[in-house]
Design a protein around this motif. Structure first.
Motif, short mmCIF file in Angstrom:
data_model
loop_
_atom_site.label_atom_id
_atom_site.label_comp_id
_atom_site.label_asym_id
_atom_site.label_seq_id
_atom_site.Cartn_x
_atom_site.Cartn_y
_atom_site.Cartn_z
N MET A 296 -6.78 -15.42 -7.89
CA MET A 296 -7.44 -14.31 -8.60
C MET A 296 -7.80 -13.17 -7.67
SD MET A 296 -7.19 -15.13 -11.66
CE MET A 296 -8.18 -13.91 -12.48
N TRP B 40 1.36 -17.39 -9.40
CA TRP B 40 0.99 -18.77 -9.73
C TRP B 40 2.11 -19.72 -9.30
CZ3 TRP B 40 -2.27 -20.22 -14.51
CH2 TRP B 40 -2.43 -21.60 -14.61
N PHE C 164 0.92 -12.18 -12.22
CA PHE C 164 0.14 -13.41 -12.19
C PHE C 164 1.05 -14.63 -12.28
CE2 PHE C 164 -2.24 -16.80 -14.33
CZ PHE C 164 -3.31 -16.93 -13.46
N PHE D 227 -5.55 -9.99 -7.37
CA PHE D 227 -5.42 -9.02 -8.47
C PHE D 227 -6.67 -8.16 -8.58
CE2 PHE D 227 -2.69 -12.55 -9.56
CZ PHE D 227 -1.51 -11.90 -9.83
N VAL E 147 -8.47 -9.03 -14.92
CA VAL E 147 -7.24 -9.76 -15.16
C VAL E 147 -7.45 -10.58 -16.40
CG1 VAL E 147 -5.66 -11.52 -14.29
CG2 VAL E 147 -6.60 -9.83 -12.76
N GLU F 95 0.63 -6.98 -15.24
CA GLU F 95 -0.31 -7.87 -14.56
C GLU F 95 0.00 -9.33 -14.89
OE1 GLU F 95 -3.01 -7.45 -12.43
OE2 GLU F 95 -2.27 -5.41 -12.17
N TYR F 96 0.35 -9.59 -16.13
CA TYR F 96 0.68 -10.96 -16.53
C TYR F 96 1.91 -11.46 -15.76
CZ TYR F 96 2.24 -14.87 -19.37
OH TYR F 96 2.67 -16.10 -19.78
#
Length: 128
Positions: free
Chosen positions: A121, A84, A80, A124, A128, A76-77
């Motif tokens: 956001m 981003w 993200f 996801f 998160v 997930e990181y």
């Protein structure tokens, strides 16, 4: 166990404290008490061993679950991070003319607006 199930010769039904101090413990035993003691001992021992085994199994499952969750968090990181940076590219089209290295330096430590952050956001699943 043998001492609880057998009766010794010369045993007495009860002893006073002074007699126990002088002659030692010499009371008669009941054979039934030996069997009750052995039955309770075996049950208690089996229960303890079973609990230790189950504790090991449960801890193993908990460790595997934690490892899987950690892998999911890292994934997930990474998603993200990519999203981003993609959003930063969309918000700053003027940087597209620069090479990849210059864009990476410009992206380090950048901020995005609150509206853009909420849009990010929403891509996801929670949490998160």
């Amino acid at each position: 166990f043998h001492q609880l199930t057998s009766t010794a010769s010369g045993c007495v039904e009860s002893q006073t404290y002074e007699e126990v101090q002088r002659d030692g413990l010499n009371t008669c035993t009941s054979p039934a008490m030996g069997y009750i003691f052995m039955f309770c001992f075996v049950l208690l021992t089996q229960h303890v061993v079973l609990q230790l085994f189950l504790a090991g199994v449960v801890e193993g499952f908990a460790e595997v679950k934690t490892t899987e969750q950690l892998g999911r968090i890292v994934t997930e990181y990474e998603k993200f991070w990519v999203e981003w940076h993609n959003m930063w590219d969309e918000l700053h089209p003027e940087m597209a003319v620069h090479n990849k290295g210059a864009r990476q330096v410009a992206k380090c430590g950048h901020f995005i607006e609150v509206k853009a952050f909420w849009a990010l956001m929403k891509k996801f699943k929670p949490p998160v």
